[in-house]
Scaffold this active site. Sequence first.
Site, mmCIF file in Angstrom:
data_model
loop_
_atom_site.group_PDB
_atom_site.id
_atom_site.type_symbol
_atom_site.label_atom_id
_atom_site.label_comp_id
_atom_site.label_asym_id
_atom_site.label_seq_id
_atom_site.Cartn_x
_atom_site.Cartn_y
_atom_site.Cartn_z
ATOM 1 N N LYS A 134 -82.683 38.240 51.547
ATOM 2 C CA LYS A 134 -83.233 39.051 50.441
ATOM 3 C C LYS A 134 -83.481 40.503 50.840
ATOM 4 C CE LYS A 134 -85.161 35.115 47.949
ATOM 5 N NZ LYS A 134 -85.154 34.093 49.002
ATOM 6 N N GLU B 213 -94.010 40.300 46.100
ATOM 7 C CA GLU B 213 -92.642 39.846 46.408
ATOM 8 C C GLU B 213 -91.870 39.690 45.115
ATOM 9 O OE1 GLU B 213 -92.206 36.295 48.836
ATOM 10 O OE2 GLU B 213 -93.771 36.955 50.216
ATOM 11 N N ASN C 279 -101.067 33.991 52.398
ATOM 12 C CA ASN C 279 -99.870 34.100 51.567
ATOM 13 C C ASN C 279 -99.544 32.747 50.945
ATOM 14 O OD1 ASN C 279 -97.334 35.573 50.680
ATOM 15 N ND2 ASN C 279 -96.446 33.794 51.714
ATOM 16 N N GLU C 280 -99.531 32.721 49.619
ATOM 17 C CA GLU C 280 -99.090 31.558 48.846
ATOM 18 C C GLU C 280 -99.745 30.238 49.228
ATOM 19 O OE1 GLU C 280 -94.795 31.476 48.674
ATOM 20 O OE2 GLU C 280 -94.784 33.176 47.302
ATOM 21 N N TRP D 60 -89.142 41.919 48.120
ATOM 22 C CA TRP D 60 -88.921 40.967 49.209
ATOM 23 C C TRP D 60 -87.432 40.966 49.518
ATOM 24 C CZ3 TRP D 60 -92.146 39.159 52.541
ATOM 25 C CH2 TRP D 60 -91.730 38.127 53.405
ATOM 26 N N ASN E 242 -96.261 36.852 44.076
ATOM 27 C CA ASN E 242 -94.863 36.727 44.512
ATOM 28 C C ASN E 242 -94.115 35.997 43.405
ATOM 29 O OD1 ASN E 242 -95.743 37.728 46.949
ATOM 30 N ND2 ASN E 242 -95.546 35.797 48.071
ATOM 31 N N ASP F 123 -91.281 30.520 55.863
ATOM 32 C CA ASP F 123 -89.868 30.874 55.801
ATOM 33 C C ASP F 123 -89.525 31.994 56.787
ATOM 34 O OD1 ASP F 123 -87.285 30.817 54.681
ATOM 35 O OD2 ASP F 123 -87.788 32.406 53.238
ATOM 36 N N TYR G 43 -85.204 31.765 41.921
ATOM 37 C CA TYR G 43 -85.454 30.311 42.029
ATOM 38 C C TYR G 43 -85.565 29.659 40.645
ATOM 39 C CZ TYR G 43 -86.367 31.125 46.978
ATOM 40 O OH TYR G 43 -86.244 31.476 48.294
ATOM 41 N N TYR H 13 -90.256 34.959 41.491
ATOM 42 C CA TYR H 13 -88.805 34.835 41.681
ATOM 43 C C TYR H 13 -88.073 34.456 40.391
ATOM 44 C CZ TYR H 13 -89.559 35.839 46.507
ATOM 45 O OH TYR H 13 -89.900 36.503 47.667
HETATM 46 C C1 GCB Z 1 -91.924 33.451 49.279
HETATM 47 C C2 GCB Z 1 -92.543 33.586 50.617
HETATM 48 C C3 GCB Z 1 -91.628 34.252 51.640
HETATM 49 C C4 GCB Z 1 -90.215 33.716 51.472
HETATM 50 C C5 GCB Z 1 -89.738 34.051 50.063
HETATM 51 C C6 GCB Z 1 -88.316 33.533 49.799
HETATM 52 O O1 GCB Z 1 -92.556 33.273 48.291
HETATM 53 O O2 GCB Z 1 -93.790 34.251 50.589
HETATM 54 O O3 GCB Z 1 -92.130 33.997 52.917
HETATM 55 O O4 GCB Z 1 -89.348 34.211 52.444
HETATM 56 O O5 GCB Z 1 -90.576 33.472 49.131
HETATM 57 O O6 GCB Z 1 -87.375 34.260 50.063
HETATM 58 O O7 GCB Z 1 -88.177 32.398 49.354
#
Ligand code: GCB
Length: 514
Positions: free
Chosen positions: A487, A423, A331-332, A468, A385, A65, A391, A387
């Site tokens: 973000k 994040e 990462n992820e 993040w 990470n 991303d 999300y 959300y």
């Molecule tokens: C994540 C990623 C990051 C993205 C972020 C997002 O988990 O590690 O690269 O930018 O989410 O904003 O969706």
Amino acid sequence: MDSALVAEHQGGYTPFEADITSHVTAGETFRLTVAVSNELTQSTIPPGSIAEDAAGRRTQTYMHDFYNYAGIHRSVVLYSTPAVHVEDVTVVTGFDGDGTTATVDYAVVVAGEGADIHPVRVRVLDAEGTQVGAAEGISGTVAIPDVVRWQPGRGYLYRLVVEVLAHDGGSGAGAAAGGPAVHDSYTQTFGVRTVEVRGTDFLINGEPFYFTGFGMHEDHGTIGKGHSGAHMVNDFSLLEWIGANSFRTSHYPYAEEVMDYADRHGIVVIDETPAVGLNADFAGFFGTGAKKTYGPEFVNGETAAAHRQVIEELIARDKNHPSVVVWSIANEPQSSEEGARAYFEPLAALARELDPTRPVGFVNVMFDGPDKDTITDLFDVIMLNRYYGWYVNTGDLAAAEAALEAELRAWEAKLGKPIIMTEYGADTLAGFHSLYEAPWSEEYQADLLQMYHRVFDRVDAMAGEHVWNFADFATSNGIMRVDGNKKGAFTRDRRPKAAAFALRRRWTQNKTAS
Ligand code: GCB
């Protein structure tokens, strides 16, 4: 004019060099051309794929991303060395006895024909340039009594001056002063500090350390990913203003100038390889990709070879930076599929073998929670990470709070290691305000972060929080992104959103004036 290919290198974030001596003549001009390609394939890190349609039009897709810039983003330097020269220096520090004396273990590699007959000496200078220790030989230990430690917030640096001496006494600077001539010399800065994970604590110099700060990006208007000293200083000033003590080099190694600045200013760094997007579960999000992660179609033997290379090159480049306290090797990545453990076990072992002094981790993705993940136990820290509230549980912070707390407690119970939230955040359009819990509003971003902080403060294993992102940044096109990822606590041109003030209040409240 004849031309010759002098070097090739795969990977855009770590340095490489070529000896061009045999192609040039002293005193004459020559042309040096550096050409770069930004194409990403299954054998590059990060990976990507290139499709070609019937008309021959090629399109690049990738599963990360942030925008895949092209061009040369960092310095290109021409330099010369004596034929016999210092090629590498490694410094590892510790404390002796009551902790007031430092032990500085050093190892030097001298390259060139006949290198082994040249005596080597090292001198340790303090920040004022006063010599505080010395030793002879290509490896050894120097003691520094009454040491000044490198600490978060106080980046005290020493210098190790490595000198390769003329083997026959020679003549020159040193000889004139009565000593042997100095044939080559290299000065390596270092800081004295230790890093350790004990139970759920992350210790720097034996003291529990709690990370506050951000995952960042090298991304600005106009210059894109290009390094700029002015932008760097501004970004570090904003980190100081907001009370951040650390950042993660998401999702690739940053310019060396950034690492040097962090060393000097006592900013703590989680140093990440460019291994991002090794996850077929993102196919839906990015509208493309394989169904399975590990296998011939996607993350295969070639990917693994490139991944080994980026780990080796990152550690070789950054091993002497006191600011670096964790290696993040990916990462992820997909971490629940069959194949994940076989892929990551040797990579975690490689990172540890290359640097036994720092904790090794990777960043776990939301889809692979404690019930599904199969690899986090291979690492020293748990980096997550998450959300909730963005999300998932979008706009419902009460549900998000319960889900977040339940998951953190499950990780704590499963592994009993420090948890760093690498994040968490919400896309936010600067200037959009709402009385309600409205996603995209400045109020929602601030409320969401505050909700995470309430939870973090209730969970003992929490060892840090990285929002993040530091600032809004450019991404590829997609229906989930409007003018990039929003973000940031700051906009892309580094103006604060409401959340920045809330973070500043939290992260500066325990600081005593110094
Ligand atoms: C994540 C990623 C990051 C993205 C972020 C997002 O988990 O590690 O690269 O930018 O989410 O904003 O969706």
